[in-house]
Design an enzyme around this catalytic site. Sequence first.
Site, PDB file in Angstrom:
ATOM      1  N   PRO A  46      34.301  53.314  36.202  1.00  0.00           N
ATOM      2  CA  PRO A  46      35.322  52.344  35.777  1.00  0.00           C
ATOM      3  C   PRO A  46      35.043  50.915  36.240  1.00  0.00           C
ATOM      4  O   PRO A  46      34.613  50.677  37.380  1.00  0.00           O
ATOM      5  CB  PRO A  46      36.599  52.895  36.416  1.00  0.00           C
ATOM      6  CG  PRO A  46      36.369  54.379  36.473  1.00  0.00           C
ATOM      7  CD  PRO A  46      34.911  54.522  36.787  1.00  0.00           C
ATOM      8  N   CYS A  47      35.343  49.962  35.342  1.00  0.00           N
ATOM      9  CA  CYS A  47      35.044  48.556  35.577  1.00  0.00           C
ATOM     10  C   CYS A  47      36.148  47.763  36.274  1.00  0.00           C
ATOM     11  O   CYS A  47      35.842  46.771  36.960  1.00  0.00           O
ATOM     12  CB  CYS A  47      34.733  47.874  34.240  1.00  0.00           C
ATOM     13  SG  CYS A  47      33.343  48.594  33.347  1.00  0.00           S
ATOM     14  N   PRO A  48      37.442  48.092  36.108  1.00  0.00           N
ATOM     15  CA  PRO A  48      38.493  47.230  36.661  1.00  0.00           C
ATOM     16  C   PRO A  48      38.366  46.879  38.139  1.00  0.00           C
ATOM     17  O   PRO A  48      38.752  45.774  38.529  1.00  0.00           O
ATOM     18  CB  PRO A  48      39.774  48.037  36.382  1.00  0.00           C
ATOM     19  CG  PRO A  48      39.466  48.806  35.142  1.00  0.00           C
ATOM     20  CD  PRO A  48      38.015  49.198  35.302  1.00  0.00           C
ATOM     21  N   PHE A  94      35.989  45.788  39.697  1.00  0.00           N
ATOM     22  CA  PHE A  94      35.051  44.681  39.880  1.00  0.00           C
ATOM     23  C   PHE A  94      35.219  43.573  38.851  1.00  0.00           C
ATOM     24  O   PHE A  94      34.527  42.557  38.911  1.00  0.00           O
ATOM     25  CB  PHE A  94      33.611  45.211  39.815  1.00  0.00           C
ATOM     26  CG  PHE A  94      33.385  46.424  40.674  1.00  0.00           C
ATOM     27  CD1 PHE A  94      33.314  46.309  42.051  1.00  0.00           C
ATOM     28  CD2 PHE A  94      33.272  47.685  40.108  1.00  0.00           C
ATOM     29  CE1 PHE A  94      33.120  47.422  42.858  1.00  0.00           C
ATOM     30  CE2 PHE A  94      33.078  48.811  40.900  1.00  0.00           C
ATOM     31  CZ  PHE A  94      33.006  48.673  42.277  1.00  0.00           C
TER      32      PHE A  94
END
Length: 456
Positions: free
Chosen positions: A94-96, A98
Amino acid sequence: MSAAEGEKPLEVVEICAGAGGQTLGLERAGFRHRVAVELDANAVATLRSNLHAILGYTEKEAEDAVKVGDVADPHVWDPAQYSDDLDLLAGGVPCPPFSIAGKQLGANDERDLFAWAVELCGRIKPKVLLLENVRGLSTNRFAAYRQHVLDRLREHGYIGEWNLLHANEFGVSQLRPRFVLVALQPEYAEHFAWPTPNLQAPPSVGELLKDLMGSRGWEPELVDEWVQKANRIAPTIVGGSKKHGGADLGPTRAKRAWAELGVDAMGVADQAPEKGWRPKEGAPGPKLTTAMVARIQGWDDIEAEGGTAALARMDFGWQFQGRKTSVYRQIGNAFPPPVAKALGESIKNALQKAGDAQTLPETTDAVLDPVYKLLRAQNRPMTVDQIMVRLAQAGTVLEQPDVERRLSHLSHDFVMSTQARSNGAIAYSLGEFKAFIGQDDHQRHDLFTQHRARIS
């Protein structure tokens, strides 16, 4: 099948697989999936249907190859079952945690699985690890986080390297930077080289989507007029999350960029414009359909022949399951298949030890955050002045504000203890990494359960 006739494909375990952007790219590079794990039920349905219909798995193989649920939940899958002589562990965690657009909580975000994936690599010992994420992970805020990842990989017996790849350099008509980690066992690391970018620019949004825009009878002269306006590649497709309502093409800045291309970014259309269609007052042009967004993400294989005016297109026929908003999120959150394919081919060359071995700079002890490295090596607390002196003695000169900023960043991702000295100075010592790596008592379990319905 992806592999050449009679050739045994390399095998991959993929975590946080989404709708299959990385899956398709790796399969095209010659890998076959032992298992893919994904949380979202619609994305799981997409993966299973396309493994069967597009990639040649039997229905049972496709069913068995895709597990649905939290990748860190031992009841969903047992990594040890897939670890025997594994070639590649890959994932788009998951990206959120960073994302520059978010709070950049890093190790304190219940969605952060990067550190967990590194520990998984240490447990199941694939020959290569591939993880990708957003550009935000490359910033100074996460220098110590990245340093810790490289140090842990070295302890696990891997040589790791970070690189920022741009999707438009691999044939994707989109400004989409992705920060990629590749870590290899030493015998393969010396044969690894990052994929070489294409010299030829990808087609513009107008060139790419012309046939789709005109597919329902929108007047050819109006289509041509739109193509002339949509004369650049797209801004980054933003898939968004379940927290933020329906599908649109991103925040205000992105919407302005889309408007300059003649695209209404306030939503996603059900169909292409029909004959007689005209934009509403104030709208810059038509909305995109999910099929158009998928093409921008690279789900069609685009190659220019004699310039971008003539396009040879292979439509993979990838079918997305679910309602429009879910489909848009599956597409928008994906790793572009052409980039995944290019990385897969580079990794395959390393695994096959193609080319001459080389001594790589990443075999040295990389220092991304000297304050982290110094505090990690110390057995006693240190003040800012002491840190500056020790670093200067080692050849690294940092001013007081930079040291203090790095200490602040460290306190987000690591336990930081402080002691007050008699002269009023504060001494700092670095404790354990806060990130979830599988601990039974980690706060991630409660937070994940609490927010699961909104995690995508």
